[in-house]
Design a protein around this motif. Sequence first.
Motif, PDB file in Angstrom:
ATOM      1  N   VAL A 115       0.860  -1.181   0.000  1.00  0.00           N
ATOM      2  CA  VAL A 115       0.000   0.000   0.000  1.00  0.00           C
ATOM      3  C   VAL A 115       0.900   1.235   0.000  1.00  0.00           C
ATOM      4  O   VAL A 115       2.088   1.154   0.334  1.00  0.00           O
ATOM      5  N   LEU A 126      -6.527   4.996  -3.270  1.00  0.00           N
ATOM      6  CA  LEU A 126      -5.743   3.923  -2.651  1.00  0.00           C
ATOM      7  C   LEU A 126      -5.429   2.868  -3.710  1.00  0.00           C
ATOM      8  O   LEU A 126      -6.342   2.313  -4.336  1.00  0.00           O
ATOM      9  N   LEU A 128      -3.735  -0.769  -4.271  1.00  0.00           N
ATOM     10  CA  LEU A 128      -3.296  -2.014  -3.623  1.00  0.00           C
ATOM     11  C   LEU A 128      -2.520  -2.853  -4.638  1.00  0.00           C
ATOM     12  O   LEU A 128      -3.000  -3.072  -5.763  1.00  0.00           O
ATOM     13  N   HIS A 145     -10.848  -6.693   2.275  1.00  0.00           N
ATOM     14  CA  HIS A 145     -10.869  -5.675   3.331  1.00  0.00           C
ATOM     15  C   HIS A 145     -11.513  -6.326   4.542  1.00  0.00           C
ATOM     16  O   HIS A 145     -12.714  -6.647   4.503  1.00  0.00           O
ATOM     17  N   SER A 169     -10.768   2.684   6.233  1.00  0.00           N
ATOM     18  CA  SER A 169      -9.688   2.289   7.153  1.00  0.00           C
ATOM     19  C   SER A 169      -9.887   0.840   7.588  1.00  0.00           C
ATOM     20  O   SER A 169     -11.021   0.338   7.673  1.00  0.00           O
ATOM     21  N   TYR A 172      -6.096  -4.932   5.262  1.00  0.00           N
ATOM     22  CA  TYR A 172      -6.226  -5.435   3.901  1.00  0.00           C
ATOM     23  C   TYR A 172      -5.217  -6.572   3.688  1.00  0.00           C
ATOM     24  O   TYR A 172      -4.119  -6.576   4.274  1.00  0.00           O
ATOM     25  N   VAL A 193      -4.347  -0.050   6.953  1.00  0.00           N
ATOM     26  CA  VAL A 193      -4.523   1.195   6.199  1.00  0.00           C
ATOM     27  C   VAL A 193      -5.372   2.143   7.046  1.00  0.00           C
ATOM     28  O   VAL A 193      -6.456   1.762   7.502  1.00  0.00           O
TER      29      VAL A 193
END
Length: 608
Positions: A115, A126, A128, A145, A169, A172, A193
């Motif tokens: 991340v 974001l 990934l 998630h 938030s 992950y 995250v």
Amino acid sequence: MQRAGSHGMARSVVVLLWAQALGLAGTQLSQLTLDPPWTPVFQTEMVMLTCRGSGMPGHTYWYINNRLWWQEGSDRIRASKDYPGSGSYQCRGPGAELSPPITLSFSNDWLILQVPAQTLLEGDRLQLRCRGWKDKHISQVQFFHERDVLKGPTLGAELYLQPLQLHHSGHYHCQAVVQYLLAGWQKSAPVMVTVQELFSVPVLRLEGPAEITEGSPLALNCSSRSSPLRPPAHLQYIFYKDRVVVGGPQGSPQLQLLAVGLSHSGNYYCEVRTETASVWKHSAPVTVTVYRVPVSGVSLVAQPPGGQVVEGDRLVLNCSVAVGTGPLSFSWHRQGSATRLAVGPRYELHAAGRQDSGRYHCSVTDGSTTADSPPLRVTVLVPVAGAAIAMARTEPSVLAGENLNLSCSVRAGTAPVNFTWLRDRQELGWGPLLSLGAVGPEHAGTYQCLATNSLGTHRVFWARSPVLTLSVVLPGQGWQHQGTATATGLSVPLLLLLAAVGWQLRRRHRAATRRSQGRDPTAPPEPEGHLPEPAAHPRVLKNKEVEDEEVLYTHVVVTKQGEGTSASRPPWGSPHPPPPWEPPVTYAVLPGPHAQPQLPSDIYENIP
């Protein structure tokens, strides 16, 4: 390099961290970046950390796990699993505060989820990345998630989430089939995250009490605090009352309502959002109550201003209220009339007439209280028309020595009416009465009066009377029509012929003039020697002169020759007398507006 383990240094670091968390630091934060910008990384990889301060010269301080690790060092360091290893990195550049932390970790797993190392705020994107050991080929990648499988746009082994919200938030991880010696499913370690606020939840405040009276001002302030981790974002503010927009979007956090009414009572809240509307937040509602007050401050405004109009013009009256409760009812009244003229805040007369003059006022009521406006005097001016000259005698011939008065009147016109007298187109006097006293030859000529009235100072109306030709008969003379032209020694048939020719020329010219001016052919002809009435439009008098038509005046006078007669003296207005041995025929031509001005204005010729 120095390692600091003192408790005093540790306490200072804690104070700085708390200042950052509470947003108390007013100076610029240091910026810490990672290259490549991913975490975690494999154990065989190295990364470069760079610290940027305010640009001032000085040393950089590095912190690992909230402890001072390197004092007065370079603004760049290389990190690997052996030195200085995994941990939470921070720095403080010259002239700046402590940077936000970056968590760096090293892994020797078959599969890792990477991340961005930078701090993530609401509205960011974001990314990934699921990677295999030594970038081995992976397939059938899935992202999670917490325990939920993520669905979204993927590009190979990458997945994007945008715009980020606070609920993104959490932990992950990814799983995939890794191709090494043998293909098999692998699962990465979870990565935390954290999405931080781009700006705080707004708070709506009233600058004054929540209970106010109608007509009072209302000020709303929507306050929100931007994150210190980024430069201040450009935010938009929207204000609502009972879910209806009453202000914005706007760049100002304040809304001013100058005068509220009963309809402004309700629940208000505000919304703060980014320019792209990727992040938005609402405040808690605030209740505002507006109370009624008695009706007062009723005023009346006229257009044209002052309520002065010309007959046939448009008149508009508007009624307004300074304070009062709603709904309000309006009615219009005129002094001397028992019934109301109209209802509503506006009253209009499309074509005002003289009967519309008078005092007007409007009345306003809320059902329980009533207030009236001050009266307004409306004046409808009738332009002057039909000016005419009158005198005691019925004939325009006056015996020399008689007293003579001329009076001027108008058929229509609103007072005050001003009168100006002209003799032979020259200004002679003022007022409705012109007293000539004992008349003499010098009083012979053409008389005319101009009647004027005005609306204010910018609109003047005038009417011109027909021309009155006055002749003066001296004692001892025979019959005389006008003392401005003479003829001697001519026979009666020749005189009649000349008079007929002059009359025919004047008749043709007057008909052509009426056609060019668009006059009504059915209108009765004007008396001979009179000038036409002026146009109905307003005209400002200049130099006190009046334009004449190109009219041919032919006047023939037969006088017996002898001592003491008019033949022995020059005609009035003539520059030179004719020789006594030449019997003349004299005629006068008065130049019109297309002729060049001459002095004297009459032109004389002699025909033997």
